[in-house]
Structure formats: structure tokens, C-alpha cells
Write a protein that holds these residues in place. Structure first.
Motif, PDB file in Angstrom:
ATOM      1  N   LYS A   1       0.835  -1.204   0.000  1.00 13.69           N
ATOM      2  CA  LYS A   1       0.000   0.000   0.000  1.00 13.69           C
ATOM      3  C   LYS A   1       0.869   1.253   0.000  1.00 13.69           C
ATOM      4  CE  LYS A   1      -3.851   2.440   0.934  1.00 13.69           C
ATOM      5  NZ  LYS A   1      -3.640   3.654   0.179  1.00 13.69           N
ATOM      6  N   GLN A   2       1.927   1.270   0.805  1.00  9.36           N
ATOM      7  CA  GLN A   2       2.810   2.428   0.859  1.00  9.36           C
ATOM      8  C   GLN A   2       3.514   2.646  -0.475  1.00  9.36           C
ATOM      9  OE1 GLN A   2       5.195   1.290   4.214  1.00  9.36           O
ATOM     10  NE2 GLN A   2       3.881   2.342   5.675  1.00  9.36           N
ATOM     11  N   ALA A   3       3.935   1.568  -1.123  1.00 13.05           N
ATOM     12  CA  ALA A   3       4.603   1.680  -2.422  1.00 13.05           C
ATOM     13  C   ALA A   3       3.641   2.218  -3.482  1.00 13.05           C
ATOM     14  CB  ALA A   3       5.172   0.324  -2.845  1.00 13.05           C
ATOM     15  N   GLU A   4       2.396   1.746  -3.469  1.00 12.05           N
ATOM     16  CA  GLU A   4       1.399   2.244  -4.420  1.00 12.05           C
ATOM     17  C   GLU A   4       1.076   3.712  -4.156  1.00 12.05           C
ATOM     18  OE1 GLU A   4      -1.934  -0.417  -4.232  1.00 12.05           O
ATOM     19  OE2 GLU A   4      -0.890  -1.982  -5.352  1.00 12.05           O
ATOM     20  N   ASP A   5       1.018   4.092  -2.877  1.00  8.30           N
ATOM     21  CA  ASP A   5       0.776   5.499  -2.542  1.00  8.30           C
ATOM     22  C   ASP A   5       1.905   6.384  -3.062  1.00  8.30           C
ATOM     23  OD1 ASP A   5      -1.575   4.805  -1.296  1.00  8.30           O
ATOM     24  OD2 ASP A   5      -0.787   4.995   0.752  1.00  8.30           O
ATOM     25  N   MET A   6       3.139   5.918  -2.912  1.00  7.47           N
ATOM     26  CA  MET A   6       4.291   6.690  -3.386  1.00  7.47           C
ATOM     27  C   MET A   6       4.259   6.819  -4.905  1.00  7.47           C
ATOM     28  SD  MET A   6       7.011   8.341  -2.582  1.00  7.47           S
ATOM     29  CE  MET A   6       8.068   7.834  -1.288  1.00  7.47           C
ATOM     30  N   GLU A   7       3.904   5.746  -5.587  1.00  2.00           N
ATOM     31  CA  GLU A   7       3.783   5.815  -7.042  1.00  2.00           C
ATOM     32  C   GLU A   7       2.673   6.783  -7.430  1.00  2.00           C
ATOM     33  OE1 GLU A   7       3.684   2.908 -10.921  1.00  2.00           O
ATOM     34  OE2 GLU A   7       2.820   2.126  -9.078  1.00  2.00           O
ATOM     35  N   GLY A   8       1.571   6.805  -6.670  1.00  2.00           N
ATOM     36  CA  GLY A   8       0.483   7.731  -6.934  1.00  2.00           C
ATOM     37  C   GLY A   8       0.925   9.180  -6.803  1.00  2.00           C
ATOM     38  N   VAL A   9       1.755   9.464  -5.793  1.00  2.00           N
ATOM     39  CA  VAL A   9       2.275  10.826  -5.612  1.00  2.00           C
ATOM     40  C   VAL A   9       3.130  11.224  -6.809  1.00  2.00           C
ATOM     41  CG1 VAL A   9       3.851  12.237  -4.217  1.00  2.00           C
ATOM     42  CG2 VAL A   9       2.150  10.796  -3.099  1.00  2.00           C
ATOM     43  N   PHE A  10       3.996  10.313  -7.244  1.00  2.00           N
ATOM     44  CA  PHE A  10       4.851  10.592  -8.399  1.00  2.00           C
ATOM     45  C   PHE A  10       4.011  10.831  -9.652  1.00  2.00           C
ATOM     46  CE2 PHE A  10       7.003   8.966 -12.201  1.00  2.00           C
ATOM     47  CZ  PHE A  10       8.041   9.878 -12.281  1.00  2.00           C
ATOM     48  N   LEU A  11       3.041   9.964  -9.892  1.00  2.00           N
ATOM     49  CA  LEU A  11       2.196  10.117 -11.082  1.00  2.00           C
ATOM     50  C   LEU A  11       1.355  11.388 -11.001  1.00  2.00           C
ATOM     51  CD1 LEU A  11       1.076   6.416 -11.628  1.00  2.00           C
ATOM     52  CD2 LEU A  11       2.587   7.772 -13.085  1.00  2.00           C
ATOM     53  N   ILE A  50       3.089   2.333 -13.445  1.00  2.00           N
ATOM     54  CA  ILE A  50       4.179   2.217 -14.410  1.00  2.00           C
ATOM     55  C   ILE A  50       5.279   1.287 -13.900  1.00  2.00           C
ATOM     56  CG2 ILE A  50       3.750   4.454 -15.492  1.00  2.00           C
ATOM     57  CD1 ILE A  50       5.935   5.631 -13.711  1.00  2.00           C
ATOM     58  N   GLY A  51       4.982   0.553 -12.832  1.00  2.00           N
ATOM     59  CA  GLY A  51       5.953  -0.399 -12.287  1.00  2.00           C
ATOM     60  C   GLY A  51       6.810   0.155 -11.174  1.00  2.00           C
ATOM     61  N   LEU A  52       6.634   1.405 -10.857  1.00  2.00           N
ATOM     62  CA  LEU A  52       7.431   2.020  -9.801  1.00  2.00           C
ATOM     63  C   LEU A  52       7.137   1.395  -8.444  1.00  2.00           C
ATOM     64  CD1 LEU A  52       9.465   4.252  -9.158  1.00  2.00           C
ATOM     65  CD2 LEU A  52       7.544   5.816  -8.880  1.00  2.00           C
ATOM     66  N   ALA A  53       5.880   1.086  -8.162  1.00  2.00           N
ATOM     67  CA  ALA A  53       5.504   0.492  -6.874  1.00  2.00           C
ATOM     68  C   ALA A  53       6.176  -0.864  -6.682  1.00  2.00           C
ATOM     69  CB  ALA A  53       3.991   0.354  -6.769  1.00  2.00           C
ATOM     70  N   ASP A  54       6.293  -1.642  -7.750  1.00  2.00           N
ATOM     71  CA  ASP A  54       6.939  -2.955  -7.649  1.00  2.00           C
ATOM     72  C   ASP A  54       8.408  -2.816  -7.268  1.00  2.00           C
ATOM     73  OD1 ASP A  54       4.573  -4.270  -8.357  1.00  2.00           O
ATOM     74  OD2 ASP A  54       5.037  -4.099 -10.490  1.00  2.00           O
ATOM     75  N   ASP A  55       9.102  -1.879  -7.902  1.00  2.00           N
ATOM     76  CA  ASP A  55      10.506  -1.655  -7.569  1.00  2.00           C
ATOM     77  C   ASP A  55      10.666  -1.120  -6.155  1.00  2.00           C
ATOM     78  OD1 ASP A  55      11.424  -2.565 -10.000  1.00  2.00           O
ATOM     79  OD2 ASP A  55      11.531  -0.565 -10.901  1.00  2.00           O
ATOM     80  N   LEU A  56       9.809  -0.173  -5.784  1.00  2.00           N
ATOM     81  CA  LEU A  56       9.857   0.381  -4.433  1.00  2.00           C
ATOM     82  C   LEU A  56       9.584  -0.690  -3.388  1.00  2.00           C
ATOM     83  CD1 LEU A  56       7.986   3.777  -4.878  1.00  2.00           C
ATOM     84  CD2 LEU A  56      10.401   3.465  -4.325  1.00  2.00           C
ATOM     85  N   MET A  57       8.638  -1.564  -3.667  1.00  2.00           N
ATOM     86  CA  MET A  57       8.277  -2.605  -2.707  1.00  2.00           C
ATOM     87  C   MET A  57       9.457  -3.521  -2.426  1.00  2.00           C
ATOM     88  SD  MET A  57       5.029  -5.099  -2.741  1.00  2.00           S
ATOM     89  CE  MET A  57       4.827  -6.353  -1.489  1.00  2.00           C
ATOM     90  N   GLY A  58      10.170  -3.915  -3.466  1.00  2.00           N
ATOM     91  CA  GLY A  58      11.342  -4.774  -3.269  1.00  2.00           C
ATOM     92  C   GLY A  58      12.380  -4.103  -2.389  1.00  2.00           C
ATOM     93  N   GLN A  59      12.606  -2.827  -2.622  1.00  2.00           N
ATOM     94  CA  GLN A  59      13.584  -2.087  -1.819  1.00  2.00           C
ATOM     95  C   GLN A  59      13.097  -1.896  -0.380  1.00  2.00           C
ATOM     96  OE1 GLN A  59      14.755   1.522  -3.855  1.00  2.00           O
ATOM     97  NE2 GLN A  59      14.815   0.452  -5.818  1.00  2.00           N
ATOM     98  N   MET A  60      11.807  -1.633  -0.226  1.00  2.00           N
ATOM     99  CA  MET A  60      11.251  -1.434   1.117  1.00  2.00           C
ATOM    100  C   MET A  60      11.292  -2.731   1.929  1.00  2.00           C
ATOM    101  SD  MET A  60       8.080   1.027  -0.010  1.00  2.00           S
ATOM    102  CE  MET A  60       7.325   1.246   1.601  1.00  2.00           C
TER     103      MET A  60
END
Length: 112
Positions: free
Chosen positions: A21-31, A75-85
Motif C-alpha cells: 500500500k505504501q509503495a502504491e501510494d508513493m507511485e500515486g504521488v509521483f504520477l 508504471i511499475g514504480l511500486a513494484d521496484d519500491l516494494m522490493g527495496q522497502m
């Protein structure tokens, strides 16, 4: 895209959902920032009156568009962020000697 295997993670399913959820929220902010800049380059239309009202409407439209894109896979940003998180959270847990059996679901990287 990195596939996360919950069976090999030291994190609980609740923590994995929170991180997702946090990764998707961060991607939403970027988008949201991206779409607002895109709409800012569009000239006001005389047929719709332009001005403050149109600017406000475009801002809301950009925000809604960004949220919809993020919730639909983005755009796949949440997936990359999730792995790092997940890697950061597991490292923090390991440094404190926490395992899935003794971890509190609300414990975060900063020990909150």
C-alpha cells in the motif's frame, strides 16, 4: 519486475500488505506530480472560461487520473519500491534480532 515470495520473507503478510500500500501510494504521488505538469502545459480554453475554476478542475482531474493509474498497476514504480522497502525492513528486523514469530506487525524500519 521482481517477484516477492512471501514464504521466504521474514515479514508477516500484514507487513507485506502495508508495504504494498505504501509503495502504491508513493507511485500515486509521483504520477500526480507528472500529470499535473502535463496538464500545466495545456493552454486554457476560452469555451470553458479558463481562469481559476478551470485550473482547479484540471488539478483535480490530474490527481484522479494519477490515482487511477497507480491503482491499475501504474508504471511499475511500486513494484521496484516494494522490493527495496522489503529489503530495508528485513535488514532492520535482522539487526534487532526479530523473526516472523516474534515481530509485531506495526514495527517499522524506524522502530515505531
Amino acid at each position: 519486475m521482481t517477484e516477492i515470495n512471501p514464504t521466504t520473507s521474514s515479514l508477516s503478510p500484514a507487513q507485506l500488505l502495508t508495504i504494498r500500500k505504501q509503495a502504491e501510494d508513493m507511485e500515486g504521488v509521483f504520477l500526480n506530480m507528472l500529470t499535473k505538469e502535463m496538464f500545466a502545459s495545456i493552454k486554457g480554453d476560452e469555451n470553458f472560461g479558463g481562469g481559476f475554476g478551470e485550473e482547479t478542475w484540471r488539478s483535480m482531474q490530474a490527481e484522479q487520473l494519477a490515482n487511477t493509474m497507480a491503482q491499475s498497476g501504474g508504471i511499475g514504480l511500486a513494484d521496484d519500491l516494494m522490493g527495496q522497502m522489503i529489503a530495508l525492513q528485513e535488514a532492520a528486523n535482522a539487526s534487532r534480532g526479530l523473526t516472523q514469530s516474534n515481530i509485531v506487525a506495526s514495527t517499522g524500519v524506524y522502530g515505531k
